[in-house]
Scaffold this active site. Structure first.
Site, PDB file in Angstrom:
ATOM      1  N   ASP A 112       0.799  -1.230   0.000  1.00 30.38           N
ATOM      2  CA  ASP A 112       0.000   0.000   0.000  1.00 30.38           C
ATOM      3  C   ASP A 112       0.833   1.282   0.000  1.00 30.38           C
ATOM      4  O   ASP A 112       2.002   1.298   0.371  1.00 30.38           O
ATOM      5  CB  ASP A 112      -0.976   0.010   1.190  1.00 30.38           C
ATOM      6  CG  ASP A 112      -0.291  -0.245   2.529  1.00 30.38           C
ATOM      7  OD1 ASP A 112       0.807  -0.828   2.549  1.00 30.38           O
ATOM      8  OD2 ASP A 112      -0.853   0.151   3.574  1.00 30.38           O
ATOM      9  N   GLU A 170      -0.631  -2.055   5.265  1.00 27.98           N
ATOM     10  CA  GLU A 170       0.434  -1.987   6.267  1.00 27.98           C
ATOM     11  C   GLU A 170       0.406  -0.646   6.973  1.00 27.98           C
ATOM     12  O   GLU A 170       0.649  -0.557   8.175  1.00 27.98           O
ATOM     13  CB  GLU A 170       1.799  -2.215   5.601  1.00 27.98           C
ATOM     14  CG  GLU A 170       2.930  -2.490   6.585  1.00 27.98           C
ATOM     15  CD  GLU A 170       3.586  -1.212   7.094  1.00 27.98           C
ATOM     16  OE1 GLU A 170       4.216  -1.265   8.155  1.00 27.98           O
ATOM     17  OE2 GLU A 170       3.461  -0.156   6.444  1.00 27.98           O
TER      18      GLU A 170
END
Ligand SMILES: [Zn+2]
Length: 240
Positions: A112, A170
């Site tokens: 991400d 994350e």
């Protein structure tokens, strides 16, 4: 070669030397395997740079990593790996089975990006307004796919199984738990799991700091030895 290209090469090489220790067994074999790893790395290097730049141009925030996951699925599928999708959101796992018996090892990468309005200083700027890969997860994803590619080309010599775990979300600290809650460790059974995080130091630099760097860690003893080409350093890692 630009410095960002050099950095990607340094990251790839460093990761391979750690993985080599775990997957290819004894010293003489490690040296031979290292050369084959280097050859395949060189062959795919430019394509990995392009892939990383593509991911950088289309960053996705936590929980929205759909396009990124499609890219990962396509890459792993083209390599012929067994692929599991939609684990804890857009999480993906690729399973590479070596021809020889051995350990089961996982390599984990996050996917991400972050909300950011900071100016993008590179030529391959983000096309998603207000979203940027300022934490380097575009590099992490690319490195993991690169490792999957190189090791797939060494399948016949590979001892054991390597799981490639692509973890979403994350940045909001939800993705790891979400993958576990969604049965990650029913799908894979790694004996060891590795990951890395890039940071903006010059290529060829190994950096550390006093006291702890992460919330959980193990100490490593590293011994360096020159490879057959008399230039490349191979690091032998031993967990204390
Ligand atoms: Zn990060």
């Amino acid at each position: 070669m630009t410095s960002s290209k050099k950095n990607l090469r340094a990251v790839l090489t460093l990761n391979f030397i750690f993985l080599t220790i775990s997957i290819f067994g004894q010293t003489a074999e490690i040296d031979r395997s290292h050369l084959k790893i280097q050859e395949q790395t060189d062959q795919i290097f430019d394509s990995l740079v392009n892939l990383r730049r593509d991911l950088h141009m289309y960053p996705e925030v936590s929980g929205n990593e759909q396009r990124t996951s499609i890219k990962i699925i396509e890459y792993l599928t083209a390599l012929g790996l067994e692929v599991k999708t939609n684990i804890g959101g857009y999480g993906v796992v690729g399973i590479l089975k070596g021809a020889k018996p051995g350990k089961k090892i996982a390599w984990r990468a996050d996917m991400d990006a972050m909300p950011s309005k900071a100016t993008d200083v590179v030529d391959f700027k983000s096309k998603n307004e207000g979203v940027r890969h300022i934490c380097g997860h575009d590099v992490h994803t690319t490195v993991a796919l690169g490792i999957a590619n190189v090791l797939t080309h060494q399948k016949e010599d590979l001892e054991g199984t390597v799981y490639f775990v692509f973890q979403p979300s994350e940045e909001n600290i939800k993705g790891a738990l979400a993958m576990m809650d969604d049965g990650l460790f029913d799908i894979i059974e790694p004996e060891e799991m590795y990951a890395m995080h890039v940071t903006p130091f010059p290529a060829g630099t190994i950096a550390t700091k006093p006291e702890e760097m992460f919330s959980d860690y193990k100490q490593l003893n590293l011994t360096f030895q020159k490879a057959l080409d008399n230039e490349t350093l191979i690091a032998f890692a031993k967990i204390k």
